[in-house]
Design a protein around this motif. Sequence first.
Motif, PDB file in Angstrom:
ATOM      1  N   UNK A  65       0.826  -1.212   0.000  1.00 26.60           N
ATOM      2  CA  UNK A  65       0.000   0.000   0.000  1.00 26.60           C
ATOM      3  C   UNK A  65       0.858   1.259   0.000  1.00 26.60           C
ATOM      4  N   UNK A  66       1.656   1.413  -1.036  1.00 30.68           N
ATOM      5  CA  UNK A  66       2.581   2.527  -1.204  1.00 30.68           C
ATOM      6  C   UNK A  66       3.320   2.852   0.093  1.00 30.68           C
ATOM      7  N   UNK A  68       2.881   2.248   3.176  1.00 32.33           N
ATOM      8  CA  UNK A  68       2.239   2.654   4.419  1.00 32.33           C
ATOM      9  C   UNK A  68       2.279   1.513   5.427  1.00 32.33           C
ATOM     10  N   UNK A  69       2.348   0.300   4.931  1.00 31.78           N
ATOM     11  CA  UNK A  69       2.303  -0.882   5.791  1.00 31.78           C
ATOM     12  C   UNK A  69       3.508  -1.735   5.459  1.00 31.78           C
ATOM     13  N   UNK A 126       3.547   4.442   8.918  1.00 32.59           N
ATOM     14  CA  UNK A 126       3.107   5.775   8.557  1.00 32.59           C
ATOM     15  C   UNK A 126       2.302   6.287   9.750  1.00 32.59           C
ATOM     16  N   UNK A 128       0.016   8.435  10.176  1.00 30.88           N
ATOM     17  CA  UNK A 128      -1.428   8.577  10.017  1.00 30.88           C
ATOM     18  C   UNK A 128      -2.111   7.213  10.155  1.00 30.88           C
ATOM     19  N   UNK A 129      -1.512   6.198   9.521  1.00 35.60           N
ATOM     20  CA  UNK A 129      -2.083   4.862   9.593  1.00 35.60           C
ATOM     21  C   UNK A 129      -1.995   4.323  11.021  1.00 35.60           C
ATOM     22  N   UNK A 180       4.531  16.352  10.516  1.00 33.69           N
ATOM     23  CA  UNK A 180       4.209  16.500   9.097  1.00 33.69           C
ATOM     24  C   UNK A 180       4.677  17.857   8.589  1.00 33.69           C
ATOM     25  N   UNK A 181       4.502  18.867   9.435  1.00 33.13           N
ATOM     26  CA  UNK A 181       4.943  20.195   9.041  1.00 33.13           C
ATOM     27  C   UNK A 181       6.440  20.249   8.811  1.00 33.13           C
ATOM     28  N   UNK A 182       7.187  19.499   9.617  1.00 31.02           N
ATOM     29  CA  UNK A 182       8.640  19.531   9.488  1.00 31.02           C
ATOM     30  C   UNK A 182       9.111  18.653   8.334  1.00 31.02           C
ATOM     31  N   UNK A 183       8.541  17.452   8.255  1.00 29.66           N
ATOM     32  CA  UNK A 183       9.068  16.465   7.305  1.00 29.66           C
ATOM     33  C   UNK A 183       8.341  16.498   5.968  1.00 29.66           C
ATOM     34  N   UNK A 184       7.126  17.019   5.934  1.00 32.58           N
ATOM     35  CA  UNK A 184       6.370  17.030   4.695  1.00 32.58           C
ATOM     36  C   UNK A 184       5.779  15.684   4.362  1.00 32.58           C
ATOM     37  N   UNK A 186       4.072  11.878   6.460  1.00 30.53           N
ATOM     38  CA  UNK A 186       3.845  11.196   7.732  1.00 30.53           C
ATOM     39  C   UNK A 186       4.556   9.851   7.771  1.00 30.53           C
ATOM     40  N   UNK A 187       5.262   9.511   6.699  1.00 30.52           N
ATOM     41  CA  UNK A 187       5.965   8.221   6.699  1.00 30.52           C
ATOM     42  C   UNK A 187       7.167   8.273   7.630  1.00 30.52           C
TER      43      UNK A 187
END
Lengths: 493, 185
Positions: A65-66, A68-69, A126, A128-129, A180-184, A186-187
Motif C-alpha cells: 500500500x505505497x 504505508x504498511x 506511517x 497517520x495509519x 508532518x509540518x517539518x518532514x512534509x 507522515x511516513x
Amino acid sequence: MTLPLSDIQAVLPELIVVAAACLVLGLDPITPQSKKTWLAWLSLGSLVLCVPITISQMGTRVSAFSDLVVLDPYACFWKLLLYLVSGLTILLSLAYLKAERINLGEYYGFLLLSLSGMMIMVSAVDLLTIYLGTELMSLSLYVLAGFKRFEARSLEASAKYFVLGSFSSGILLYGISLLFGVAGSTRLSAIAAAVANRGLDDPALVLAMILLVVGFGFKIAVVPFHMWTPDVYEGAPTSVTAFMAVASKVASFGAFVRVFLEGLGGLKANWYGLFLVVCIATLVLGNVVAIVQTNIKRMLAYSSIAHAGYALIGIVVAGQADTEGAVRSAGLSSVMLYLAVYAFMTLGAFAVVAMLRKGGLEGEEIEDFTGLAKRQPIAAFLMLVFMVSLAGIPPTAGFIGKFYLFLAAVNAGLAWLAVIAVLFAAVSAYYYLRVVMVMYMRDLDISAGLAPRFASSPAMTVVLACAIAGVVILGLYPDPLVSLTTSAVLTLK
Amino acid sequence: MATLVFFYFAGVIVLTSLLVVALRNPIYSALSLLIMFFHVAGLYVTLRAEFLAAVQIIVYAGAILVLYLFVVMLLNVKREERYHQQFPIGAFLGLTILTEVLLLAYHRSSANEPALPLSQAARTMSNGQSVATGVAPAVGNTETIGEVLYSTYLFPFEVASLILLVAMIGAIILAKRDLFGEGKS
C-alpha cells in the motif's frame, strides 16, 4: 484503479479478522440467545486461520500500500502474540459473559475489530495509519468497557476512558501534524530523513516528540499518564480488562518502539532522558500504590502500570546515546520478550479473577480469596504461580523476562537503573504475595455468608492451561522465544 | 487587497474567539464560535484550499457545533459561575503557552532554514516521496485529494471507514433500550 494482488496478500490477516467481525455483527441478530457461543467459535476460527498466514509472512520485510504498511518479522511477532491473547480472551469470555448476563454477539465483533486496529498499529510505518489503527483499537475498547450497561461502574469506566482517550488522541495528532509540518510526510522513513537533516535542536521536532510521548504514554499507561487505568480496569467487565491490560498494551508498545526507533531514532539523545524519568516514575508509583489496593482488579491495574515501567527499561537502553547495534537490539528484544511473558501471566491472573464468583456477583476483593487453598486447591495453586511470576521470582517466566531486561540495562552501563528496578521488584513481591498469603494462611469465616466459588468450565480450563504452560515453559526453557525476538528486532530499521 | 481580506478575517476570528470565552450565556458563545468557523473557512479560501474550507463548514459549523448547541439546550446549562472560577488556572496556562509560542517563533526566525512550504508539503504528500520541483497539478485540490485518498492512502481510508462502523454500532450498544431483554421480564 487496480490493486496489486501482493498488497491484498500483505493485509490478508487483517482482512480475515475484519470479515469475521462483520460476519459476527451481521449474524448476531438472527442467532438465538442459546446459540450465541457459535459466534465466539466463529471469531476463534478466524484467528486460527490467521496464524499460519502470519507465520508464512514472517520471512522478509515487504512493504505494501505505497509503503504505508510493512510486513517484517517484528510486526509478525506482535501479530502472533495478539492472536494468542485475543484467542484466550474469547475463550475466557465464553463462561464469563453468560455468568454476567451480557452474552451479546457484538462483544466478539468489537473484540475482533479492536484486534484489527492493533494489527494495523504494529505493522504500519506511517504515522497517520498508526493513528487510525490506534483509534480503531481504542473506540472498540471504549464500547467494550461499558458493556455491563446496567452497572454504573462499567458505564463510568467507559465514559472516563472515552473522554481521556480522545484527549490523548488529540495530543498525539498535534504531535503528528507538527512532524508532518517539518518532514512534509507522515511516513516514518521521511521523518527519519528530516530529523537527520534538521538536527536535534529544532524546536518543532522536540515539541512534536514530546507530544508523541504523551499520546503513546497514555495508551501504554505510564506515569504520569496512568490516571485512567485503575478506574477503567476496575469498572470494565473482567474479560475486557484482561484484553485491555494485555493486548492494547502489547500493541501500543509495538507501535511505540517502531515510531521512536524508526522515525525518531535520530532524536534519541532527546527522548532518552525523558523516557528515563518516565520509566523511574512509573516503577516507583505503580509499585508503591499497588500496595494499598484492596480490590484485586485495581491492584492488577497498578501492577500493569509497573510492568509498563519495566518494559520501558528496554527502550531506555536502546535510546542510550553511546549504545552500539548489539546492545540496542538486546534492549529491544528484551522488551518484546517481557511483553510476551507479561501476556501469559496477566491473562492467567485475570482468568482466575473472572472465575471467582460470590453468589451471583464477581468476587473481586482480595478478601474474597481468603482460605481458597483449602476449598479449591488447584485454583489457588494456579493463582500462586501467576502471582509468583508477576513478582519475578524464579523459576517462572516473570523472572526470565526481568532477567533479560536487567541484563540489557547492565550491559548498556545502566546498572543503577537495574538496581532501582530490582528494588521495586522486591516491593512488588509484597503485594503479590499478600494474595498468596490470604489464600493459603487464612481461614474463611463461614458465618460471614456465601463462600466465593470458582465457576469452572472447559473453555476456562483451556485458558488457564495455556497461561500456566506459558509461564512455566518460558520460565524453564526461554531459548526459542529469545532467539525469535532477537531475530525479529534485527529487521527494525 | 489580499492583505486587507486577511486582516478582515483574522480580526473577526480573534474578536469572536474572545467572545466565545468571554460571553456568559453558552448559547451566545456557541453562536460566536459559529461565526469564527465561517471566517476560518474564509481564510482557507484565500489560501486556495477550497476543500478544507468546505470541510470546515460542513464538519465544524454543520455537525460539531449543532451537536454542541443541542447539548447546551438539552442540559440547560445555567451554572455559568462554575466555569469562571477557573480563571486563574486558565490565565496561567494560557500565558505559559503564549510564552512558549513566542519563544518558538523567535527561535524559528533566527534559524537559517525555513520550514517546508505548505505547497511543497502537499506535493510530497500526494507523490509519496519528496519531489523538489514540478508545478502544481492543473486540477483543483478537491480532485487531487480524492485521487490521493483512493490511491496512495487507500489503506488508511478504509481503516477510517471501520472506525465509523465501530462508532455507529458502539453508540447503539451503549444506548439502545431492552438490549439484554430487560424489558421482557
